[in-house]
Design a protein around this motif. Structure first.
Motif, short mmCIF file in Angstrom:
data_model
loop_
_atom_site.label_atom_id
_atom_site.label_comp_id
_atom_site.label_asym_id
_atom_site.label_seq_id
_atom_site.Cartn_x
_atom_site.Cartn_y
_atom_site.Cartn_z
N TRP A 74 33.09 63.46 -80.48
CA TRP A 74 32.05 63.25 -79.48
C TRP A 74 32.47 63.91 -78.18
CZ3 TRP A 74 27.66 61.08 -81.27
CH2 TRP A 74 27.75 60.32 -82.45
N ASN A 75 31.50 64.49 -77.48
CA ASN A 75 31.81 65.14 -76.21
C ASN A 75 32.35 64.15 -75.19
OD1 ASN A 75 30.69 67.56 -77.26
ND2 ASN A 75 29.97 68.11 -75.22
N GLY A 76 33.28 64.62 -74.36
CA GLY A 76 33.73 63.84 -73.23
C GLY A 76 32.76 63.97 -72.07
N ARG B 145 40.25 64.81 -72.92
CA ARG B 145 38.98 65.55 -72.87
C ARG B 145 39.18 67.04 -73.04
NH1 ARG B 145 37.11 67.51 -68.07
NH2 ARG B 145 35.20 68.72 -68.32
N LEU B 146 40.18 67.61 -72.35
CA LEU B 146 40.42 69.06 -72.42
C LEU B 146 41.30 69.37 -73.63
CD1 LEU B 146 40.96 70.10 -68.68
CD2 LEU B 146 38.84 70.01 -70.00
N THR B 147 40.68 69.42 -74.79
CA THR B 147 41.42 69.62 -76.05
C THR B 147 41.24 71.02 -76.63
OG1 THR B 147 39.55 68.82 -77.35
CG2 THR B 147 41.17 67.18 -76.61
N THR C 109 35.35 72.71 -74.18
CA THR C 109 36.43 72.66 -73.19
C THR C 109 37.51 73.66 -73.56
OG1 THR C 109 37.83 71.01 -74.32
CG2 THR C 109 36.05 70.17 -72.93
N ALA C 110 38.31 74.03 -72.57
CA ALA C 110 39.54 74.78 -72.79
C ALA C 110 40.68 73.78 -72.89
CB ALA C 110 39.78 75.74 -71.63
N PRO C 111 41.79 74.13 -73.56
CA PRO C 111 42.94 73.22 -73.60
C PRO C 111 43.45 72.96 -72.18
CG PRO C 111 43.18 74.96 -75.23
CD PRO C 111 42.02 75.34 -74.37
N GLY D 269 33.80 77.58 -73.26
CA GLY D 269 35.10 77.21 -73.79
C GLY D 269 36.23 77.70 -72.90
N ALA D 270 35.90 78.24 -71.75
CA ALA D 270 36.90 78.72 -70.80
C ALA D 270 37.15 77.65 -69.74
CB ALA D 270 36.44 80.00 -70.13
#
Length: 339
Positions: free
Chosen positions: A221-223, A269-271, A276-278, A290-291
C-alpha cells in the motif's frame, strides 16, 4: 463584546511533534497578547519550571466558530523570550531572510489518511479492500471514503483565507491530499500547520481521526508524503537553475542530511516501491515519480519552472523542510552564478 482566540502551537513530542491548542477570550478590538501554558504537559518543560510562552506569529478567521473569532498560530518561547528548543520556526526565519532576494516559493502537497478506530476509513472490518488502482482521484462510494470530511475541510481552509490550491483522493482507500501554496517559506509553513489543525478539528466532528503516518498500512500500500514543490526567481526563468538546484540537493552529504530530517519513519516509506526512490539513494529526472526529485515534464518543455522533492514524509515539519531546501538550493545557485 468579546471574541474567542484559539491559540495553536507545536509541542515537543518526539519523534513527531503534535499540535496543541486552547482558547482565550479577548475584549472586542483587543490585540493578541502573548500567553502561557504548562510545558511539562507538552514535552517542553519539567514540572519544577514548567511555564512556557506562546507568542502569536500568524492569525486568520476561525471558520469553525465563525464571527469575529480567530485562529492564532504561536511560536513557543522560554520565559526569557528566547526560542524554545522545539521552536523550528525560529531556525527557518534567518535562512528565509538571508535568501529572500532569490524569491523562494513553495507548494506543499499534504497527504493524510482517515482512520475509523483502528482501521483506515474504507477498509472492511477484519480484512482488506480491493488492491490499489481505482482509488486515486476516484469517484463512487465503492472507491471513495471521507469525501464529506474533505469538502468541509476545504471550505474551512478557504474561509480562513489560507492559500489552498487543491484537493484529491489518493492511492489508498481513505487517503487524501490537499495542497498549500505557492507561498514563501515562512508563509507556506505557517499555513500548512493551520490547515493540519483544521483537518484534525474537522475530522473530529465526524468521529474520524486523520493521521500523517507515512506508512499507515504495512505491505503493498502506498505511504503518505508531503511532496514539496520549490522554485526561485532564477529557476522560474532559466532551466540551468533547475539543474543547479537538483545537483545541489544531491551533492556530498546533502541527500542524507535532508532525509534524516524529512520525517520519522522515512525508511518505511522510501523503499524504491510505490512511487518512491530508496531513502539512501539520490536521483532526479524529468517526469519520474520514482526519483528523489522530479522535474515536471512541462518544466523541461518550457525551459523554466520548479522542482518537486518527493522525499518528505507526510509527518515532516514544514519549517524544517523549507529551511533545508532553501539553504541547500539557494547556496548552490549562488555558487553556480545563477542568481
Amino acid at each position: 463584546m468579546s471574541y474567542k482566540a484559539e491559540y495553536i502551537w507545536i509541542d515537543g513530542t518526539e519523534p513527531t511533534a503534535k499540535l496543541r491548542s486552547k482558547t482565550k477570550i479577548l475584549a472586542d478590538g483587543a490585540e493578541l497578547p502573548i500567553w502561557g501554558f504548562d510545558g511539562s504537559s507538552t514535552n517542553q518543560a519539567e514540572g519544577h519550571a514548567s511555564d512556557r510562552v506562546l507568542n502569536p506569529v500568524f492569525s486568520c478567521p476561525d471558520p469553525i466558530r465563525g464571527g469575529d473569532n480567530v485562529l492564532v498560530l504561536c511560536e513557543v518561547l522560554n520565559i526569557d523570550m528566547t526560542p524554545h528548543e522545539s521552536n523550528t520556526r525560529a531556525l527557518l526565519r534567518p535562512v528565509a531572510e538571508k535568501f529572500a532576494g532569490q524569491e523562494p516559493i513553495f507548494g506543499i502537497e499534504q497527504e493524510y489518511t482517515f482512520f475509523d478506530g483502528v482501521r483506515p476509513l474504507g477498509f472492511p472490518v477484519g480484512g482488506f479492500p480491493a488492491a490499489q488502482g481505482g482509488y486515486y482521484c476516484g469517484v463512487g462510494s465503492d472507491e471513495i471514503f471521507g469525501r464529506d470530511i474533505v469538502e468541509k475541510h476545504l471550505d474551512h481552509c478557504l474561509a480562513a483565507g489560507l492559500e489552498i490550491s487543491g484537493i484529491n483522493a489518493e492511492v489508498m482507500p481513505g487517503q487524501w491530499e490537499f495542497q498549500v501554496g505557492p507561498l514563501g517559506p515562512l508563509e507556506v509553513s505557517d499555513q500548512l500547520w493551520i490547515a493540519r489543525w483544521l483537518l484534525y478539528r474537522t475530522a473530529e466532528d465526524f468521529n474520524v481521526s486523520a493521521t500523517l503516518n507515512p506508512k499507515p498500512v504495512k505491505g503493498d500500500w502506498n505511504g503518505a508524503g508531503a511532496h514539496t514543490n520549490f522554485s526561485t526567481k532564477s529557476m522560474r526563468e532559466d532551466y540551468r537553475a533547475i539543474i543547479s538546484a537538483c545537483e545541489a540537493l544531491g551533492e556530498g552529504s546533502k541527500p542524507l542530511d535532508h532525509v534524516k530530517n524529512y520525517g520519522a519513519g522515512i525508511d518505511e516509506r522510501l523503499t524504491g516501491l510505490h512511487e518512491t526512490a530508496p531513502w539512501n539513494e539520490f536521483s532526479y529526472g524529468v517526469s519520474d515519480r520514482g526519483a528523489s526529485v522530479r522535474i515536471p515534464w512541462q518544466v523541461e518543455k518550457d525551459g523554466k519552472g520548479y522542482i518537486e522533492d518527493r522525499r518528505p514524509n507526510a509527518n515532516v515539519d514544514p519549517y524544517v523542510v523549507t529551511r533545508l531546501i532553501v539553504d541547500t538550493c539557494c547556496t548552490g545557485l549562488e555558487k553556480d552564478g545563477l542568481v
